[in-house]
Design an enzyme around this catalytic site. Structure first.
Site, mmCIF file in Angstrom:
data_model
loop_
_atom_site.group_PDB
_atom_site.id
_atom_site.type_symbol
_atom_site.label_atom_id
_atom_site.label_comp_id
_atom_site.label_asym_id
_atom_site.label_seq_id
_atom_site.Cartn_x
_atom_site.Cartn_y
_atom_site.Cartn_z
ATOM 1 N NE ARG A 112 -4.605 -1.779 2.432
ATOM 2 C CZ ARG A 112 -4.067 -2.621 2.944
ATOM 3 N NH1 ARG A 112 -3.832 -3.365 3.911
ATOM 4 N NH2 ARG A 112 -5.107 -3.273 2.913
ATOM 5 N NE ARG B 67 -3.572 -0.867 -3.216
ATOM 6 C CZ ARG B 67 -4.316 -0.492 -2.087
ATOM 7 N NH1 ARG B 67 -5.242 -1.361 -2.290
ATOM 8 N NH2 ARG B 67 -4.465 0.774 -1.122
ATOM 9 C CG ASN C 266 -10.061 -5.077 3.236
ATOM 10 O OD1 ASN C 266 -10.876 -5.496 3.618
ATOM 11 N ND2 ASN C 266 -8.801 -4.395 3.358
ATOM 12 C CG ASP C 267 -12.669 -0.585 -1.023
ATOM 13 O OD1 ASP C 267 -13.198 0.110 -0.196
ATOM 14 O OD2 ASP C 267 -10.816 -0.654 -1.496
ATOM 15 N NE ARG D 133 -11.973 -0.390 4.585
ATOM 16 C CZ ARG D 133 -10.676 -0.234 3.155
ATOM 17 N NH1 ARG D 133 -10.748 -0.109 1.578
ATOM 18 N NH2 ARG D 133 -9.621 -0.949 4.061
ATOM 19 C CB CYS E 291 -4.710 -8.553 -1.296
ATOM 20 S SG CYS E 291 -5.395 -6.938 -2.238
#
Ligand code: PEP
Ligand code: MG
Length: 586
Positions: free
Chosen positions: A301, A336, A460-461, A471, A508
């Site tokens: 990230r 990313r 997650n998204d 979230r 991921c």
């Protein structure tokens, strides 16, 4: 003793003394002082200015040598602002003329100054309003905390302490980690927020969404923080203290037991190899990857490189950061591209007074990069230049349309062209993949799969956007459901699209690091998992006790199950160790 309950993060327990960092958002008080109190109000203001100056100087002295140069300059600007007449003198005049209290006098003058900067056309000068906000907030904090001193101002060293705050941003979590905290507790926040993710990555147990934590817990209280159950015990007696210490010993024993798996292969009982990769946020995390047997990164990230600073890192600094990770590990390193926005703001989002409407649906990730090529291009150049040092992969976050993907790929081509023209070395075959985390992309995953070298599912998204649940909002946490049939179908669809196109598919999101979902995901056909490094060995243990062929049959039944309660029971049964035979799976 008091037992409080929130959402646990990090599957660890910690014991430590409380350090209350803030008391939540407070209204700025407005009142008039009597004529004979004006002078002492002015002195109160001037003393707050002096304390703010001293605090900034103290922070400046504590800046580590390796911190970016701008950090120093950033504090210099704030120190200069403290001397500016608008901040240092005009509030005094407002107090003399209108008998305002110090806080209100400062606020009214600062608002005028912010408005002035807001209307400037030049984007750089306009951004200076953020500095004004930060400086003014510091002075206001000093004024408003006079009767209730913030612990952090009293003690810069947080080693062994449990930090209690209303909310913490990812940027705050990094700072607190560097200051040695042992755990944290926040009134707000959910388990999938980036602050929670960071806590797991850094091995810090936490409890989030513990409403009113800052009101119930006092500085110096002895606390036990249970990252499994989300319980915080305040004011431990000797019996409970001993019990928690025993749990810590057991935790250490379990970690040792898992460590034996470090160099064992991740392979299912029926012989299918599985790739287990790590998610990292900070380059220094590579030091710990070896401890958990990871030699590759499925998600780096990079936006965390951009936090806690005023200027973005330039190409050279980014190149060094990416190269360090590529040099350290032999496996694939999936870098990313910037996913700033939503809850990941460079300054935690405090500087800009005007709150964004639905930031998670706004200018985030690839959208931001396409609108600001001056951020995107240097990053791509840095990744490509670093690519000769290892197995780099570029991953584009938050794709939602093919035109966005085409634009991004075109920029990658242009950057490669420029590098080649200038004779700068790079790996021309660096795979470019995309994150599938917006339902639109998951539904049309086949279209994306045909244009990319790999896909990675960001659950997650994906869950946030599919179920319309923020979230980071603790009030709707209970609706955040990885087992929702729509979510499972989307994940399955992406895995199938990757298989059809002949490209790898990874996952991921946090689901990949939760052993309760490992077998389900294996059954859905997933063979690449990327997770916080601390989760890796437990997932490996789960993989090694699973039979993939059998799971694939059982998972088909789960996908066809219409009843959520029964679906959950079927997943529970998948997870039971040993024989996977039972009445639900005839
Ligand atoms: C995800 O969305 O699942 C993901 C891995 O990305 P992030 O958590 O950084 O948004
Ligand atoms: Mg995401």
């Amino acid at each position: 003793m008091l037992a409080l309950s929130g959402t646990g993060i990090g599957r660890r327990v910690a014991i430590g003394k409380a350090m209350v960092l803030d008391r939540g958002h407070q209204e700025i008080p407005k009142y008039e002082v009597s004529k004979d109190q004006v002078q002492s109000e002015i002195e109160r203001f001037q003393s707050a200015l002096a304390r703010t100056r001293a605090e900034l100087r103290r922070i400046q002295q504590e800046i580590p040598d390796h911190a970016p140069q701008e950090t120093n300059a950033f504090i210099d600007v704030h120190l200069l602002m403290l001397q500016d007449p608008v901040i240092a003198e005009q509030p005094v005049r407002a107090m003399e003329e209108h008998s305002y209290n110090a806080e209100w006098a400062l606020k009214t003058q600062a608002d005028t100054l912010v408005e002035f900067f807001r209307n400037i056309e030049d984007p750089y000068l306009r951004s200076k309003k953020d500095d004004v906000h930060q400086v003014v907030n510091r002075i206001l904090e000093e004024l408003m905390m006079e009767n209730d001193p913030p612990a952090a101002a009293l003690d810069g060293n947080l080693a062994g302490r449990v930090v209690i705050a209303n909310d913490l941003t990812p940027a705050d979590a990094i700072t607190l980690h560097h200051r040695g905290i042992t755990a944290f507790v926040t009134s707000l926040g959910g388990p999938i927020s980036h602050t929670a993710i960071l806590a797991r990555s850094l091995g810090i147990p936490a409890v989030v969404g513990l409403h009113h934590a800052v009101q119930y817990i006092q500085n110096g209280d002895l606390l036990a923080v249970d990252g499994y159950t989300g319980t915080v015990l305040v004011g431990l007696d000797q019996t409970l203290l001993t019990e928690f210490q025993q749990r810590q010993t057991k935790q250490a024993q379990r970690e040792q037991q898992l460590a034996a798996l470090r160099s064992e292969p991740a392979i299912t009982r029926d012989g299918y190899p599985v790739d287990l990769l790590a998610n990292i946020e900070l380059p220094e995390e590579t030091d710990t990857l070896e401890r958990f047997g990871a030699n590759g990164v499925g998600l780096y990230r990079t936006e965390f490189l951009f936090m806690n600073r005023t200027e973005p890192p330039d190409e050279a600094e980014q190149y060094e950061a990416y190269r360090a990770v590529l040099d350290a590990l032999t496996g694939p390193i999936t870098i990313r591209t910037l996913d700033l926005g939503a809850d990941k703001q460079v300054d935690g989002g405090r500087a800009d007074g005007a709150a964004k409407i639905n930031p998670a649906l706004g200018l985030r990730a690839i959208r931001l990069c396409l609108s600001e090529p001056t951020l995107f291009r240097p990053q791509l150049r840095a990744i490509l230049r670093a690519s000769i040092h290892g197995r780099a992969r570029i991953m584009i976050p938050m794709l939602s349309s093919l035109s966005e993907l085409e634009q991004a790929l075109e920029i990658v081509r242009e950057v490669k062209h420029d590098l080649a023209r200038d004779g700068i070395e790079f790996d021309s075959k660096v795979p470019v993949g995309g994150m599938i985390e917006v339902p639109a992309a998951a539904i049309a995953a086949d279209l994306f799969a045909n244009r990319l070298d790999f896909l990675s599912i960001g659950t997650n998204d994906l869950i946030q956007y599919t179920l319309a649940i923020d979230r980071i909002d603790d009030e709707v946490n209970y609706l955040y459901d990885p087992l929702h049939p729509s979510v499972l179908r989307l994940i399955h669809n992406v895995i199938c699209a990757g298989r059809e196109a002949g490209i790898p598919v990874s996952l991921c999101g946090e689901m990949a690091g939760d052993p309760d979902y490992t077998r389900l995901l294996l059954g859905l056909g997933l063979v690449e998992f990327s997770m916080e490094p601390t989760r890796l060995l437990e997932i490996k243990e789960r993989v090694r006790t699973s039979e993939r062929e059998k799971l694939m049959g059982q998972t088909q039944q789960i996908l066809g199950c219409a009843d959520p309660a029964q679906l959950r029971m079927m997943v529970d049964q998948l997870n039971r160790d040993g024989e996977q035979k039972n009445e639900l799976f005839p």
